[in-house]
Design a protein around this motif. Structure first.
Motif, PDB file in Angstrom:
ATOM      1  N   ALA A 374      17.534 -20.717  45.784  1.00 18.18           N
ATOM      2  CA  ALA A 374      18.631 -21.607  46.193  1.00 18.18           C
ATOM      3  C   ALA A 374      19.011 -21.371  47.648  1.00 18.18           C
ATOM      4  O   ALA A 374      19.268 -22.322  48.408  1.00 18.18           O
ATOM      5  CB  ALA A 374      19.839 -21.413  45.284  1.00 18.18           C
ATOM      6  N   LEU A 375      19.038 -20.095  48.076  1.00 15.71           N
ATOM      7  CA  LEU A 375      19.340 -19.803  49.479  1.00 15.71           C
ATOM      8  C   LEU A 375      18.220 -20.297  50.390  1.00 15.71           C
ATOM      9  O   LEU A 375      18.471 -20.770  51.499  1.00 15.71           O
ATOM     10  CB  LEU A 375      19.563 -18.306  49.671  1.00 15.71           C
ATOM     11  N   GLY A 376      16.976 -20.186  49.932  1.00 18.36           N
ATOM     12  CA  GLY A 376      15.863 -20.726  50.717  1.00 18.36           C
ATOM     13  C   GLY A 376      15.942 -22.233  50.851  1.00 18.36           C
ATOM     14  O   GLY A 376      15.550 -22.800  51.876  1.00 18.36           O
ATOM     15  N   ALA A 377      16.455 -22.894  49.810  1.00 18.03           N
ATOM     16  CA  ALA A 377      16.644 -24.348  49.890  1.00 18.03           C
ATOM     17  C   ALA A 377      17.687 -24.698  50.941  1.00 18.03           C
ATOM     18  O   ALA A 377      17.553 -25.695  51.673  1.00 18.03           O
ATOM     19  CB  ALA A 377      17.045 -24.897  48.519  1.00 18.03           C
ATOM     20  N   VAL A 378      18.751 -23.872  51.035  1.00 21.35           N
ATOM     21  CA  VAL A 378      19.722 -24.051  52.122  1.00 21.35           C
ATOM     22  C   VAL A 378      19.040 -23.834  53.471  1.00 21.35           C
ATOM     23  O   VAL A 378      19.221 -24.622  54.415  1.00 21.35           O
ATOM     24  CB  VAL A 378      20.901 -23.070  51.958  1.00 21.35           C
ATOM     25  N   ALA A 379      18.238 -22.777  53.571  1.00 15.91           N
ATOM     26  CA  ALA A 379      17.576 -22.454  54.837  1.00 15.91           C
ATOM     27  C   ALA A 379      16.643 -23.562  55.293  1.00 15.91           C
ATOM     28  O   ALA A 379      16.565 -23.866  56.485  1.00 15.91           O
ATOM     29  CB  ALA A 379      16.805 -21.138  54.705  1.00 15.91           C
TER      30      ALA A 379
END
Length: 400
Positions: A374-379
């Motif tokens: 999920a954080l990678g999707a933000v990134a």
């Protein structure tokens, strides 16, 4: 027409914004080094951005981006109110939604379980509703959202946007999830493989910071990977690079869901480990029990995990010979058993990799746990967009 001086000033302004957008909090010294320009130039650009309300100063502490000596300078971030990004992780049995502002601070987060063979369109509707709820909970108006990123555990053809295999659930095959989700949300959506997004997150905020060539290996219900080279994801010609779980390790092995025989995933994924333990425990064990029991001292569970570590190490040696990474990061559900996996993994890597390739790689456990995708999707949204909202003047934000 811009003069050469004004064009340079505009270029430096855009580059500072890009660095703060993609890397998060940096000092003026960091910016000067990354831009290869003087501290005075950076100070002038930052002063103008601060006056326009696009940059704020936070408490002085070390970001961990690069080792530095002496007292760290004040950290700069983009103004948290200048925009927000949404990250969605579509797992085999869960969906997670994260909302983060442009200062790289998570402002809302939720997750929900899914049935293993869930319906794709129903799940997209659930994710859309969760996103609306998360934005409302964070007080983020839709106009401030610069984009939505989402991860799927399977190959997504970047040319067509379609899901190419049934690695998550059969109902996803042939769908264009970015279009489907974008229509539900009325927002731009980027879709990528969960291995890629986990890799990007760990390089941005986790165990991969500072790596020149990072390999992220995600081991859980499925097996995937992501390659980050000089800060950029390597996706291949059509977006299906790093399908680590479908590396053939035994041509005479059992049939994999992809149609081939002897793929790595058929030996080291959690369902595969459960299959190996059924003769010992029967069918009443859940996937997470393998790690829990192994850590509690169960010899059978520890043995199948150690065997998995050996196979992962041998496969990783091939990647090291091809890419020569300086960092290999182990993530996913099996990362919780990292201390059991590591000795056989390292032994197989050192045995099978070329001495120079194997001797210059650092093995480490991912730091972001089940939030990585999920954080990678933000990134990936922060890396892909240049859109910013109209900032207010907030208090200083914390970091992720």
């Amino acid at each position: 027409m811009q003069t050469p001086t004004s064009a340079t000033r505009t270029g430096n302004r855009d580059r500072v914004i890009q660095l703060l957008r993609t890397r998060g909090a940096l000092t003026r010294a960091d910016l000067a080094r990354l831009l290869d320009c003087s501290r005075a130039t950076v100070s002038n650009v930052v002063a103008a951005l601060h006056y326009d309300g696009l940059v704020v100063e936070t408490e002085a502490h070390d970001t961990g981006v690069r080792p530095r000596q002496g007292r760290p300078g004040a950290l700069l971030t983009l103004n948290p109110s200048a925009g927000a990004a949404v990250g969605i992780d579509f797992g085999h049995t869960h969906v997670r939604v994260v909302v983060a502002n442009l200062a790289h601070t998570v402002v809302s987060e939720s997750s929900r379980p899914l049935m293993r063979d869930h319906d794709a369109r129903q799940t997209l509707q659930i994710a859309a509703a969760m996103t609306e709820d998360a934005l409302n909970a964070a007080g983020v108006p839709r106009a401030k959202v610069i984009g939505v990123g989402a991860g799927l555990p399977g190959p997504v053809d970047k040319r067509t946007g379609t899901v190419g295999s049934s690695s998550i659930a059969p109902s996803w095959v042939g769908l264009r999830p970015a279009d489907e989700l974008g229509a539900r949300l009325g927002l731009p959506v980027l879709i990528d493989n969960v291995g890629n997004l986990g890799a990007l997150a760990e390089v941005t905020w986790g165990a991969g910071q500072g790596a020149d060539v990072a390999v992220y290996i995600k081991i859980g219900t499925g097996v995937g990977a992501g390659f980050v080279i000089d800060g950029r994801l390597f996706r291949g010609s059509c977006g299906t690079a790093a399908e680590f779980g479908h590396m053939t390790v035994d041509p005479a092995g059992q049939i994999c869901r992809c149609g081939n025989r002897g793929c790595l995933e058929t030996y080291v994924s959690l369902p595969a480990l459960l299959d190996q333990l059924r003769a010992h425990y029967g069918a009443d064990r859940a996937a997470h029990d393998v790690v829990t029991l192994a850590l509690a001292g169960d010899r059978a569970c520890a043995r199948v995990l150690a065997d998995a570590g050996q196979r992962i190490g041998a496969a990783t040696a091939i990647i090291c010979n091809l890419l020569n990474p300086d960092r290999v990061i182990v993530g996913g559900e099996l990362a919780a058993a990292y201390d059991i996996l590591l000795p056989p993994l390292r032994a197989a890597l050192e045995r099978d990799a070329l001495p120079f390739a194997g001797g210059h790689v650092t093995l480490c456990k991912g730091l972001l746990g089940d939030r990585a995708v999920a954080l990678g999707a933000v990134a990936t949204v922060l890396h892909a967009t240049t859109r910013l909202g109209n900032p207010a003047r907030p208090t200083a934000p914390s970091l992720l």
